[in-house]
Design a protein around this motif. Structure first.
Motif, short mmCIF file in Angstrom:
data_model
loop_
_atom_site.label_atom_id
_atom_site.label_comp_id
_atom_site.label_asym_id
_atom_site.label_seq_id
_atom_site.Cartn_x
_atom_site.Cartn_y
_atom_site.Cartn_z
N ARG A 28 1.09 -1.38 0.10
CA ARG A 28 0.11 0.08 -0.04
C ARG A 28 1.20 1.20 -0.40
O ARG A 28 0.36 2.12 -0.55
N VAL A 29 1.80 1.35 0.56
CA VAL A 29 2.93 2.66 1.13
C VAL A 29 3.54 2.93 -0.07
O VAL A 29 3.44 4.33 -0.52
N GLU A 30 3.72 1.51 -0.70
CA GLU A 30 4.85 2.72 -2.43
C GLU A 30 5.07 1.22 -2.97
O GLU A 30 6.05 0.65 -2.36
N LYS A 31 4.36 1.05 -4.27
CA LYS A 31 4.44 0.10 -5.25
C LYS A 31 6.02 0.59 -5.31
O LYS A 31 6.52 0.89 -5.85
N GLU A 32 6.68 -1.30 -5.74
CA GLU A 32 8.05 -1.75 -6.25
C GLU A 32 7.95 -1.59 -7.48
O GLU A 32 6.67 -2.06 -8.63
N PRO A 33 8.88 -1.15 -7.88
CA PRO A 33 9.39 -1.40 -9.58
C PRO A 33 8.91 -2.42 -10.68
O PRO A 33 9.05 -3.72 -9.77
N ILE A 34 8.26 -2.95 -10.91
CA ILE A 34 7.96 -3.42 -12.18
C ILE A 34 8.68 -4.43 -12.96
O ILE A 34 9.29 -5.67 -12.06
N GLY A 35 10.30 -3.94 -12.99
CA GLY A 35 11.30 -4.49 -13.76
C GLY A 35 12.01 -5.20 -12.50
O GLY A 35 12.25 -5.87 -12.46
N LEU A 36 11.75 -4.42 -11.55
CA LEU A 36 12.36 -5.14 -10.02
C LEU A 36 11.15 -6.67 -9.36
O LEU A 36 12.52 -7.74 -9.91
N LEU A 37 10.45 -6.54 -10.01
CA LEU A 37 9.49 -7.59 -9.63
C LEU A 37 9.93 -8.60 -10.27
O LEU A 37 9.00 -9.61 -10.36
N ILE A 38 10.33 -8.53 -12.36
CA ILE A 38 10.15 -9.33 -12.81
C ILE A 38 10.96 -10.00 -13.17
O ILE A 38 11.67 -11.16 -13.02
N GLY A 39 11.86 -9.22 -12.61
CA GLY A 39 13.35 -9.69 -12.28
C GLY A 39 13.62 -10.69 -11.78
O GLY A 39 13.82 -12.15 -11.50
#
Length: 364
Positions: A28-39
């Motif tokens: 909720r506070v700050e979404k993680e970068p999509i690129g980091l999550l895909i990695g």
């Protein structure tokens, strides 16, 4: 590719995709970068290769120790006691430790110094995405080997279980990160003479170990019950799976609601132990925001039309509202006010820092 193959691929990937979406929405506070999550997801997919090789090697070593034959094949048991101890070691060491260790290693290498790791819930997000990458790859292999029926069964058991192991890992990983960050602040205060020298009150090594071994224990018990073909272990298997569902979803919800910045939480841990450090910590750039709110702009009222007719002489005083806008005094002064999150012991305003207060010089 045939229609049945496409259907099996969808069924194999769907549970992992749904659980990743759920965890992402709970951040909720700050979404993680999509690129980091895909990695992280694809690192989890890739971790199945070293895990598979290590499992084969360790199973061969285990067979050699129990039966004198260096082989990764399935053994034949002559007694229930031998079977019990063999699968106890096999599930906890050869499977759980290897798989969770591979997932933990890739997660830790990528995230423990990542600047995006700045909130309490982030550790859960990272570990779950790596775990579900592993689960998705493993699920595709099993589903294409055993068919759609296996896909439906694993949709409710194995894939959620990997997610739950990731939640357990992420919970302790986040606690380790907070404690480690608090230890860094404590060390900085000692180096600058703000607090007396002594042993650290924020040892974090045990929490880091728990981030690996707590999911290993859960994973090992899950697999052990699955391998033991007895109705007692089948009952234990489903009871334990139900417990994982309840505990992990509840804790994800709690962590999500309590999510906040790691810098605030680690500072809170230190200042509860060393309240005398409040004046110094309030001058440090990383933590000053928690003591002084940003200035509030002065607000003005809109122009008010007088009650008198417009042709009334301007020299006569009007009866009623004044024709010119009057400044409105805000309820709070326009300068910064102390922030009081959750009423910690240092929440009372400490006053404007002294001119000769030591400077942080950018150190964190």
């Amino acid at each position: 590719m045939s229609t049945s193959s496409i259907l099996m691929a969808v069924l194999a990937l769907l549970p992992a995709a749904g659980l990743m979406f759920y965890i992402y929405k709970m951040d909720r506070v700050e979404k993680e970068p999509i690129g980091l999550l895909i990695g992280l997801f694809f690192l989890g997919v890739g971790s199945i290769i070293p895990a598979f090789l290590l499992e084969m090697l360790m199973k061969a070593l285990l067979n050699a120790a129990f039966f004198g034959v260096f082989s990764s094949g399935d053994p034949y048991f002559y007694s229930e006691i031998t079977k019990f101890f063999y699968y106890l070691i096999y599930t906890f060491v050869c499977i759980a430790l290897v798989e969770e260790g591979c997932k933990w290693f890739f997660m830790f290498i990528v995230t423990h110094k990542n600047r995006n790791f700045n909130c309490l819930f982030d550790g859960v997000v990272y570990s779950v995405f790596v775990s579900l990458g592993f689960a998705a790859a493993e699920n595709i292999i099993y589903v294409f080997q055993n068919g759609i029926g296996n896909a439906i069964m694993r949709m409710l058991t194995a894939v959620p279980a990997h997610c739950f192991f990731g939640v357990i890992m992420g919970y302790f990983y986040s606690r380790w990160f907070l404690t480690h960050k608090a230890g860094q602040l404590e060390k900085h205060l000692r180096q600058n003479g703000i607090i007396p020298p002594g042993e650290s009150n924020f040892a974090s090594g045990g929490l880091l170990a728990l981030s690996l071994f707590a999911p290993v224990i859960a994973h090992g018990f899950y697999d052990f019950c699955a391998f033991m073909d007895s109705w007692i272990y089948i009952v234990l298997f489903f009871l334990f799976l139900g417990l994982l569902y309840f505990v992990c979803f509840r804790n994800v919800s709690k962590l999500s609601k309590k999510d906040t910045r790691n810098s605030y939480l680690s500072m809170d841990m230190v200042l509860r132990k060393y309240p005398q450090a409040i004046p110094y910590v309030s001058t440090m750039p990383e933590y000053a925001m928690y003591f002084y709110a940003p200035p509030r702009p002065v607000q003005y009222a809109q122009p008010v039309h007088p009650n008198q007719p417009m042709n009334q002489s301007m020299n006569q005083p009007t009866q009623g509202n004044q024709p010119f806008a009057q400044p409105v005094q805000p309820a709070q002064p326009p300068y910064a006010q102390p922030v009081q999150p959750a009423q910690p012991p240092y929440a009372q305003w400490i006053g404007k820092p002294q001119q000769d207060a030591p400077s942080d010089n950018g150190n964190k």
